[in-house]
Motif scaffolding. Structure first.
Motif, PDB file in Angstrom:
ATOM      1  N   ALA A  89      46.771  40.826  48.385  1.00 28.70           N
ATOM      2  CA  ALA A  89      47.598  41.771  47.631  1.00 28.70           C
ATOM      3  C   ALA A  89      47.146  43.224  47.730  1.00 28.70           C
ATOM      4  N   VAL A  90      45.892  43.467  48.033  1.00 26.80           N
ATOM      5  CA  VAL A  90      45.375  44.839  48.059  1.00 26.80           C
ATOM      6  C   VAL A  90      45.277  45.361  49.489  1.00 26.80           C
ATOM      7  N   GLN A  91      44.623  44.624  50.343  1.00 26.87           N
ATOM      8  CA  GLN A  91      44.428  45.061  51.719  1.00 26.87           C
ATOM      9  C   GLN A  91      45.570  44.655  52.649  1.00 26.87           C
ATOM     10  N   ASN A  92      46.431  43.736  52.183  1.00 30.60           N
ATOM     11  CA  ASN A  92      47.549  43.224  53.009  1.00 30.60           C
ATOM     12  C   ASN A  92      47.073  42.621  54.325  1.00 30.60           C
ATOM     13  N   THR A  93      45.896  42.013  54.271  1.00 32.86           N
ATOM     14  CA  THR A  93      45.337  41.385  55.471  1.00 32.86           C
ATOM     15  C   THR A  93      46.200  40.225  55.947  1.00 32.86           C
ATOM     16  N   PHE A 156      37.558  23.082  45.866  1.00 31.80           N
ATOM     17  CA  PHE A 156      37.680  24.121  44.844  1.00 31.80           C
ATOM     18  C   PHE A 156      38.280  25.402  45.407  1.00 31.80           C
ATOM     19  N   GLY A 157      37.995  25.692  46.673  1.00 34.31           N
ATOM     20  CA  GLY A 157      38.632  26.839  47.290  1.00 34.31           C
ATOM     21  C   GLY A 157      40.138  26.663  47.380  1.00 34.31           C
ATOM     22  N   ALA A 158      40.588  25.439  47.678  1.00 32.88           N
ATOM     23  CA  ALA A 158      42.027  25.171  47.774  1.00 32.88           C
ATOM     24  C   ALA A 158      42.711  25.314  46.423  1.00 32.88           C
ATOM     25  N   ILE A 159      42.081  24.789  45.379  1.00 34.10           N
ATOM     26  CA  ILE A 159      42.651  24.930  44.039  1.00 34.10           C
ATOM     27  C   ILE A 159      42.740  26.405  43.659  1.00 34.10           C
ATOM     28  N   ALA A 160      41.664  27.147  43.942  1.00 31.97           N
ATOM     29  CA  ALA A 160      41.643  28.577  43.605  1.00 31.97           C
ATOM     30  C   ALA A 160      42.691  29.348  44.394  1.00 31.97           C
ATOM     31  N   LEU A 161      42.865  29.024  45.673  1.00 30.96           N
ATOM     32  CA  LEU A 161      43.826  29.752  46.496  1.00 30.96           C
ATOM     33  C   LEU A 161      45.255  29.510  46.021  1.00 30.96           C
ATOM     34  N   ALA A 162      45.529  28.284  45.553  1.00 33.23           N
ATOM     35  CA  ALA A 162      46.857  28.009  44.996  1.00 33.23           C
ATOM     36  C   ALA A 162      47.101  28.872  43.760  1.00 33.23           C
ATOM     37  N   PHE A 163      46.082  29.017  42.926  1.00 33.52           N
ATOM     38  CA  PHE A 163      46.225  29.861  41.739  1.00 33.52           C
ATOM     39  C   PHE A 163      46.376  31.325  42.137  1.00 33.52           C
ATOM     40  N   THR A 164      45.647  31.739  43.158  1.00 34.90           N
ATOM     41  CA  THR A 164      45.739  33.125  43.638  1.00 34.90           C
ATOM     42  C   THR A 164      47.151  33.461  44.099  1.00 34.90           C
ATOM     43  N   LEU A 166      49.801  32.556  42.919  1.00 31.14           N
ATOM     44  CA  LEU A 166      50.666  32.753  41.761  1.00 31.14           C
ATOM     45  C   LEU A 166      50.293  33.985  40.941  1.00 31.14           C
ATOM     46  N   SER A 167      49.105  34.516  41.178  1.00 30.87           N
ATOM     47  CA  SER A 167      48.571  35.569  40.310  1.00 30.87           C
ATOM     48  C   SER A 167      49.202  36.927  40.612  1.00 30.87           C
ATOM     49  N   ARG A 168      49.360  37.730  39.551  1.00 32.43           N
ATOM     50  CA  ARG A 168      49.915  39.070  39.685  1.00 32.43           C
ATOM     51  C   ARG A 168      48.852  40.159  39.565  1.00 32.43           C
ATOM     52  N   SER A 169      47.664  39.779  39.116  1.00 29.92           N
ATOM     53  CA  SER A 169      46.568  40.742  39.025  1.00 29.92           C
ATOM     54  C   SER A 169      45.265  39.968  38.906  1.00 29.92           C
ATOM     55  N   TYR A 170      44.158  40.692  39.007  1.00 29.36           N
ATOM     56  CA  TYR A 170      42.852  40.055  38.848  1.00 29.36           C
ATOM     57  C   TYR A 170      42.678  39.456  37.445  1.00 29.36           C
ATOM     58  N   ASP A 171      43.367  40.020  36.461  1.00 30.93           N
ATOM     59  CA  ASP A 171      43.219  39.554  35.086  1.00 30.93           C
ATOM     60  C   ASP A 171      43.627  38.091  34.917  1.00 30.93           C
ATOM     61  N   LEU A 250      52.917  27.913  48.252  1.00 26.11           N
ATOM     62  CA  LEU A 250      53.009  29.071  47.370  1.00 26.11           C
ATOM     63  C   LEU A 250      52.710  30.369  48.111  1.00 26.11           C
ATOM     64  N   LEU A 251      51.759  30.316  49.019  1.00 23.14           N
ATOM     65  CA  LEU A 251      51.420  31.525  49.782  1.00 23.14           C
ATOM     66  C   LEU A 251      52.553  31.913  50.721  1.00 23.14           C
ATOM     67  N   ARG A 252      53.183  30.934  51.336  1.00 24.00           N
ATOM     68  CA  ARG A 252      54.321  31.234  52.211  1.00 24.00           C
ATOM     69  C   ARG A 252      55.476  31.836  51.405  1.00 24.00           C
ATOM     70  N   ARG A 253      55.732  31.255  50.231  1.00 26.66           N
ATOM     71  CA  ARG A 253      56.806  31.777  49.393  1.00 26.66           C
ATOM     72  C   ARG A 253      56.531  33.213  48.973  1.00 26.66           C
ATOM     73  N   ARG A 254      55.270  33.518  48.703  1.00 26.30           N
ATOM     74  CA  ARG A 254      54.943  34.860  48.236  1.00 26.30           C
ATOM     75  C   ARG A 254      54.977  35.880  49.373  1.00 26.30           C
ATOM     76  N   LEU A 255      54.457  35.515  50.521  1.00 26.27           N
ATOM     77  CA  LEU A 255      54.342  36.480  51.606  1.00 26.27           C
ATOM     78  C   LEU A 255      55.640  36.705  52.366  1.00 26.27           C
ATOM     79  N   LEU A 256      56.491  35.684  52.414  1.00 20.62           N
ATOM     80  CA  LEU A 256      57.694  35.779  53.254  1.00 20.62           C
ATOM     81  C   LEU A 256      58.990  35.961  52.468  1.00 20.62           C
ATOM     82  N   ARG A 257      58.885  36.145  51.171  1.00 25.60           N
ATOM     83  CA  ARG A 257      60.107  36.289  50.393  1.00 25.60           C
ATOM     84  C   ARG A 257      60.740  37.683  50.622  1.00 25.60           C
TER      85      ARG A 257
END
Length: 257
Positions: A89-93, A156-164, A166-171, A250-257
Motif C-alpha cells: 500500500a505504501v511503496q506499491n511494490t 502464520f505468514g499466510a494468515i497475516a497476509l490475508a489480514f493485510t 483486508l487492512s486499510r491502515s497499520y492501525d 483477497l490480494l488479487r481483488r485488492r490489487l486488480l479492482r
C-alpha cells in the motif's frame, strides 16, 4: 486460474525481499532476537527458580522450546503484516511486480517463503542462545525442528497476509495482535502445559496453529519424539494452504479492482 498458482518467479520475490532486508541486517536481527531472549532469561531463570521442573524438565528448557515456536509465529506475523502492507500500500511494490510476467501467485508464495525464512532466522537464534545456556540439548532431533519452524512461519505468514489484504491502515493490525496473536502466545502451551487449562480452553487451544507448533517443537528440542505427528502437521498444513488461498484471492481483488 493460472494467476493463483506460483511459478519460479516466486523465488525472484523472495530474493528481492532478502536483498532489501540485507541492508538492515543488524537492526532487524536485534528486533527479532532481543524480545524472545528477554522472555527466556527473565522467565526461564527468574520464574524458573520458583517453578523448578515442569513435565520432567527444567522450566528454562520447557519455556525455551515454547519461545522458539512463538518467535517463529511473531516474526512471520510481523513480516506478513507491517512489511507486506508497506510493500503493498505504501511503496506499491506489488503493482510494480505485476507489471512484469509475474502474477499474484508468485507474489503470495514469495512473500510467504520470506515469512518462513524470517521466522526460521528468529527461531534459530533462540535455539543457539538456549543451547549456549544449556536449556536445549544439541541432539539430532534438533535438525528435524527446522522444517517444522519453516512450516510454522509459512502458516502464520499466510494468515497475516490475508489480514493485510483486508487492512486499510497499520492501525488495523492491533486488532489481529490483540484478538489472535496475544491469546495464542498466552494460551497455546508456551509457558505451561495445556492440561492445566479448563476443558473449554483446552478445546479452543486444540484448533489453534501455535498449539501444534509447540507440541511438535518441544519434544524435538528436548531430545524426544513428538506424539501425533501426523495430526499436528496436518493442522499446520491446513492453516498454511487455507490461508494461502484466501490471501491470494483477497490480494488479487485488492490489487486488480
Amino acid at each position: 486460474m493460472a494467476w493463483f498458482l506460483p511459478s519460479w518467479g516466486a523465488l525472484a520475490v523472495l530474493r528481492r525481499n532478502f536483498l532489501v532486508w540485507r541492508k538492515l541486517l543488524l537492526p532487524s536481527l536485534l528486533g527479532n532476537f532481543v524480545d524472545p531472549l528477554l522472555y527466556l532469561l527473565a522467565l526461564g531463570y527468574g520464574l524458573g527458580h520458583f517453578v523448578g521442573k515442569m513435565e520432567g524438565m527444567p522450566y528454562i528448557t520447557f519455556i525455551a522450546s515454547g519461545i522458539v515456536a512463538s518467535s517463529a509465529m511473531n516474526t512471520a506475523t510481523f513480516e506478513g503484516l507491517y512489511s507486506a502492507y508497506t510493500r503493498m500500500a505504501v511503496q506499491n511494490t506489488y503493482l510494480s511486480i505485476l507489471a512484469t510476467p509475474l502474477q499474484i501467485g508468485d507474489i503470495v508464495t514469495g512473500e510467504l517463503l520470506w515469512c518462513a525464512v524470517k521466522g526460521a532466522i528468529s527461531a534459530l537464534a533462540i535455539i543457539i542462545v538456549a543451547g549456549l545456556l544449556g536449556a536445549i540439548d544439541w541432539q539430532w532431533q534438533v535438525i528435524l525442528a527446522l522444517p517444522v519452524i519453516l512450516l510454522t512461519g509459512f502458516s502464520f505468514g499466510a494468515i497475516a497476509l490475508a489480514f493485510t489484504a483486508l487492512s486499510r491502515s497499520y492501525d488495523f493490525f492491533m486488532y489481529y495482535f490483540t484478538l489472535a496473536v496475544t491469546p495464542m502466545f498466552l494460551f497455546c502451551g508456551v509457558f505451561y502445559p495445556l492440561h492445566t487449562l479448563p476443558v473449554f480452553a483446552q478445546n479452543i487451544a486444540a484448533v489453534l496453529p501455535l498449539t501444534h507448533a509447540v507440541l511438535l517443537l518441544r519434544p524435538l528440542l528436548t531430545g524426544h519424539a513428538p506424539a501425533q505427528v501426523g495430526l499436528h502437521l496436518a493442522i499446520l498444513l491446513a492453516y498454511a494452504l487455507g490461508a494461502y488461498v484466501l490471501a491470494a484471492f483477497l490480494l488479487r481483488r485488492r490489487l486488480l479492482r
